[in-house]
Scaffold this motif. Structure first.
Motif, PDB file in Angstrom:
ATOM      1  N   LYS A  71       0.790  -1.128   0.117  1.00 46.12           N
ATOM      2  CA  LYS A  71       0.026   0.023  -0.074  1.00 46.12           C
ATOM      3  C   LYS A  71       0.864   1.410  -0.069  1.00 46.12           C
ATOM      4  O   LYS A  71       2.040   1.313   0.672  1.00 46.12           O
ATOM      5  CB  LYS A  71      -0.820  -0.146   1.276  1.00 46.12           C
ATOM      6  N   VAL A  72       0.401   2.111  -0.696  1.00 49.01           N
ATOM      7  CA  VAL A  72       1.000   3.614  -0.406  1.00 49.01           C
ATOM      8  C   VAL A  72      -0.327   4.505   0.228  1.00 49.01           C
ATOM      9  O   VAL A  72      -1.391   4.419   0.162  1.00 49.01           O
ATOM     10  CB  VAL A  72       1.446   4.118  -2.091  1.00 49.01           C
ATOM     11  N   GLY A  73       0.457   5.236   1.147  1.00 52.89           N
ATOM     12  CA  GLY A  73      -0.545   6.389   1.811  1.00 52.89           C
ATOM     13  C   GLY A  73      -0.309   7.669   1.318  1.00 52.89           C
ATOM     14  O   GLY A  73       1.082   7.905   1.380  1.00 52.89           O
ATOM     15  N   ILE A  74      -1.030   8.378   0.834  1.00 52.15           N
ATOM     16  CA  ILE A  74      -0.740   9.814   0.137  1.00 52.15           C
ATOM     17  C   ILE A  74      -1.449  10.898   1.042  1.00 52.15           C
ATOM     18  O   ILE A  74      -2.589  10.418   1.524  1.00 52.15           O
ATOM     19  CB  ILE A  74      -1.028   9.918  -1.194  1.00 52.15           C
ATOM     20  N   MET A  75      -0.752  11.708   1.832  1.00 47.51           N
ATOM     21  CA  MET A  75      -1.092  12.985   2.189  1.00 47.51           C
ATOM     22  C   MET A  75      -0.784  13.997   1.906  1.00 47.51           C
ATOM     23  O   MET A  75       0.382  14.262   1.295  1.00 47.51           O
ATOM     24  CB  MET A  75      -0.753  12.640   4.085  1.00 47.51           C
ATOM     25  N   HIS A  76      -1.634  15.172   1.810  1.00 49.72           N
ATOM     26  CA  HIS A  76      -1.164  16.468   1.396  1.00 49.72           C
ATOM     27  C   HIS A  76      -1.930  17.504   1.997  1.00 49.72           C
ATOM     28  O   HIS A  76      -3.168  17.064   2.332  1.00 49.72           O
ATOM     29  CB  HIS A  76      -1.135  16.716  -0.082  1.00 49.72           C
ATOM     30  N   TRP A  77      -1.640  18.762   1.827  1.00 50.28           N
ATOM     31  CA  TRP A  77      -2.329  19.799   2.455  1.00 50.28           C
ATOM     32  C   TRP A  77      -3.530  19.982   1.624  1.00 50.28           C
ATOM     33  O   TRP A  77      -3.507  19.962   0.303  1.00 50.28           O
ATOM     34  CB  TRP A  77      -1.329  21.304   2.442  1.00 50.28           C
ATOM     35  N   ASN A  78      -4.756  20.409   2.368  1.00 55.41           N
ATOM     36  CA  ASN A  78      -5.946  20.686   1.414  1.00 55.41           C
ATOM     37  C   ASN A  78      -5.584  21.677   0.406  1.00 55.41           C
ATOM     38  O   ASN A  78      -4.713  22.669   0.522  1.00 55.41           O
ATOM     39  CB  ASN A  78      -7.037  21.327   2.540  1.00 55.41           C
ATOM     40  N   TYR A  79      -6.304  21.635  -0.457  1.00 53.68           N
ATOM     41  CA  TYR A  79      -6.259  22.585  -1.521  1.00 53.68           C
ATOM     42  C   TYR A  79      -7.049  23.855  -1.380  1.00 53.68           C
ATOM     43  O   TYR A  79      -8.173  23.915  -1.931  1.00 53.68           O
ATOM     44  CB  TYR A  79      -6.643  21.938  -3.015  1.00 53.68           C
ATOM     45  N   ASP A  80      -6.517  24.762  -0.494  1.00 53.14           N
ATOM     46  CA  ASP A  80      -7.028  25.729   0.018  1.00 53.14           C
ATOM     47  C   ASP A  80      -6.072  26.576   0.542  1.00 53.14           C
ATOM     48  O   ASP A  80      -5.188  26.504   1.327  1.00 53.14           O
ATOM     49  CB  ASP A  80      -7.984  25.127   1.430  1.00 53.14           C
ATOM     50  N   PRO A  81      -6.233  27.901  -0.101  1.00 50.06           N
ATOM     51  CA  PRO A  81      -5.044  29.082   0.470  1.00 50.06           C
ATOM     52  C   PRO A  81      -5.108  29.484   1.638  1.00 50.06           C
ATOM     53  O   PRO A  81      -4.181  30.145   2.213  1.00 50.06           O
ATOM     54  CB  PRO A  81      -5.554  30.276  -0.657  1.00 50.06           C
TER      55      PRO A  81
END
Length: 194
Positions: free
Chosen positions: A133-143
């Motif tokens: 498995k790959v877990g992907i996390m990122h910052w919300n697309y929100d300024p």
């Protein structure tokens, strides 16, 4: 020719820690004690490396910055954690150097704004065992998020999903809300699309 992941500008550590609930995040993104070997691409301050090492048998912590590797190493030592292997390496350009089909889980946390996100996903696919498995996390697309890369290079969730699917992942958790400022998803290694 070292390529730093563009504009990642790590904030001061105390501030950084406040953005995440690492244990809850790992749980929601399927990193648990069934994982033997996991990889953290861009370990930073060890925010996720350390709690992951408390779950998995072996963690590979990668970072291009020697001070990030050192910080994570010091923290692990202070907590008596001995199951982390450290790799100072430009994994964006050079890959991980790990064997194909050798690990159970790869963390791609706050890293897919790199110049070549699909290369990272391709390398992730290569090193994962079948059904890994790959877990992907990122910052919300929100300024409005307090940190995170500039909006023009910040990927949207659907963009991350598309890249992952293009590299042969089956999205088993297509969207996970990780408040206050992040989203995540989990992909399972399927057949690479030739």
């Amino acid at each position: 020719n070292i390529m730093k992941v563009r504009e990642s500008g790590m904030p001061e550590e105390g501030l950084w820690q406040g953005f995440f609930d690492p244990r809850r995040t790992l749980h929601l993104l399927d990193l648990d004690s069934s994982v033997n070997e996991a990889v953290d691409l861009g370990c930073g301050y060890g925010t996720f490396t350390i709690p992951a090492a408390q779950l998995a048998l072996q963690i590979h912590a990668f970072d291009i910055e020697p001070d990030m590797i050192e910080t994570t190493r010091r923290k692990a030592q202070a907590q008596g954690i001995t199951n982390i292997r450290y790799h100072r390496r430009d994994f964006v350009l050079q890959g991980t150097g790990l064997l194909a089909d050798s690990v159970d889980y790869v963390m791609l946390f706050n890293i897919l704004h790199a110049e070549n996100p699909r290369n990272l996903l391709r390398e992730t696919h290569r090193i994962l065992r079948p059904a890994g498995k790959v877990g992907i996390m990122h910052w919300n697309y929100d300024p409005e998020t307090p940190r995170g890369p500039p909006m023009r290079i910040r990927p949207r969730p659907e963009q991350c999903r598309k890249w992952a699917e293009q590299e042969g992942f089956i999205m088993i958790k297509p969207f996970v809300d990780l408040p206050p400022y992040h989203y995540g998803m989990v992909g399972q290694k399927g057949e690479a699309i030739k």
